[in-house]
Design an enzyme around this catalytic site. Sequence first.
Site, PDB file in Angstrom:
ATOM      1  N   GLU A  81     -88.851 -46.543  -8.465  1.00 28.38           N
ATOM      2  CA  GLU A  81     -88.020 -46.036  -7.370  1.00 28.38           C
ATOM      3  C   GLU A  81     -86.622 -46.647  -7.407  1.00 28.38           C
ATOM      4  OE1 GLU A  81     -88.617 -43.603  -5.278  1.00 28.38           O
ATOM      5  OE2 GLU A  81     -90.651 -43.270  -6.006  1.00 28.38           O
ATOM      6  N   ASN A  85     -83.199 -44.543  -8.105  1.00 32.64           N
ATOM      7  CA  ASN A  85     -82.071 -44.579  -7.178  1.00 32.64           C
ATOM      8  C   ASN A  85     -80.766 -44.910  -7.893  1.00 32.64           C
ATOM      9  OD1 ASN A  85     -83.589 -43.909  -4.962  1.00 32.64           O
ATOM     10  ND2 ASN A  85     -83.504 -45.919  -3.996  1.00 32.64           N
ATOM     11  N   ARG A 156     -85.178 -34.301  -2.924  1.00 38.05           N
ATOM     12  CA  ARG A 156     -85.602 -35.703  -2.967  1.00 38.05           C
ATOM     13  C   ARG A 156     -86.297 -36.029  -1.658  1.00 38.05           C
ATOM     14  NH1 ARG A 156     -86.127 -36.807  -7.680  1.00 38.05           N
ATOM     15  NH2 ARG A 156     -86.268 -38.999  -7.127  1.00 38.05           N
TER      16      ARG A 156
END
Length: 199
Positions: A81, A85, A156
């Site tokens: 994650e 990002n 997202r």
Amino acid sequence: MITGQLLEKNVKTDAEEGLRKLPEMGKRLRKVWEEMENEMEMIFDAVSYNESLARTAVAAFITPLNPTLDEMADVKTAVSEAVTNAIIHGYGNVQGYCRHGETLPCHEEILPGKVTLRCRLEKGILYVDVSDQGKGIDDIDRAMEPFYTSKPELERSGMGFALMEAFMDHLEVESNPGEGTCVHMKKKMYTGSWMDRED
């Protein structure tokens, strides 16, 4: 000549002796693992394909601690994650991150940028930093709200920071607009054999 009964007795005695020693061996291994210090750093291009590289690298890094499958999955997901990002939000590289069901690249141009993954083990605690020199985050508190995303056109979920927070023991985000972002994570790793865990 060793008879079958004598051989069976010797094997049984050796096995019983080995089983008696397991708890002590586990304690010694736990002490070694808790005192283990190690670190790594890798720098890679900010492209979607390197997300799996980061997941694999952190998994290999914590493997000597003999983590459970849940611990391994938690750490890999949190790192994934953070790296995603950095790639999508830090640099705007969305190639490989298309809307669900789409097979064509969403974005043909890949913008230059690097992501740095640093991992450190110290006294049974895993420290992970994922950083970029991308555009930074204007409002960290808002960005960390569940379901908030700055890329709704890519569908997202906005759950990246929430997942990092759920799977790690500590999460801190530092960011300056125009300079980049660093995500600091920490997790106490249960060290030792799965046989002496009290789950």
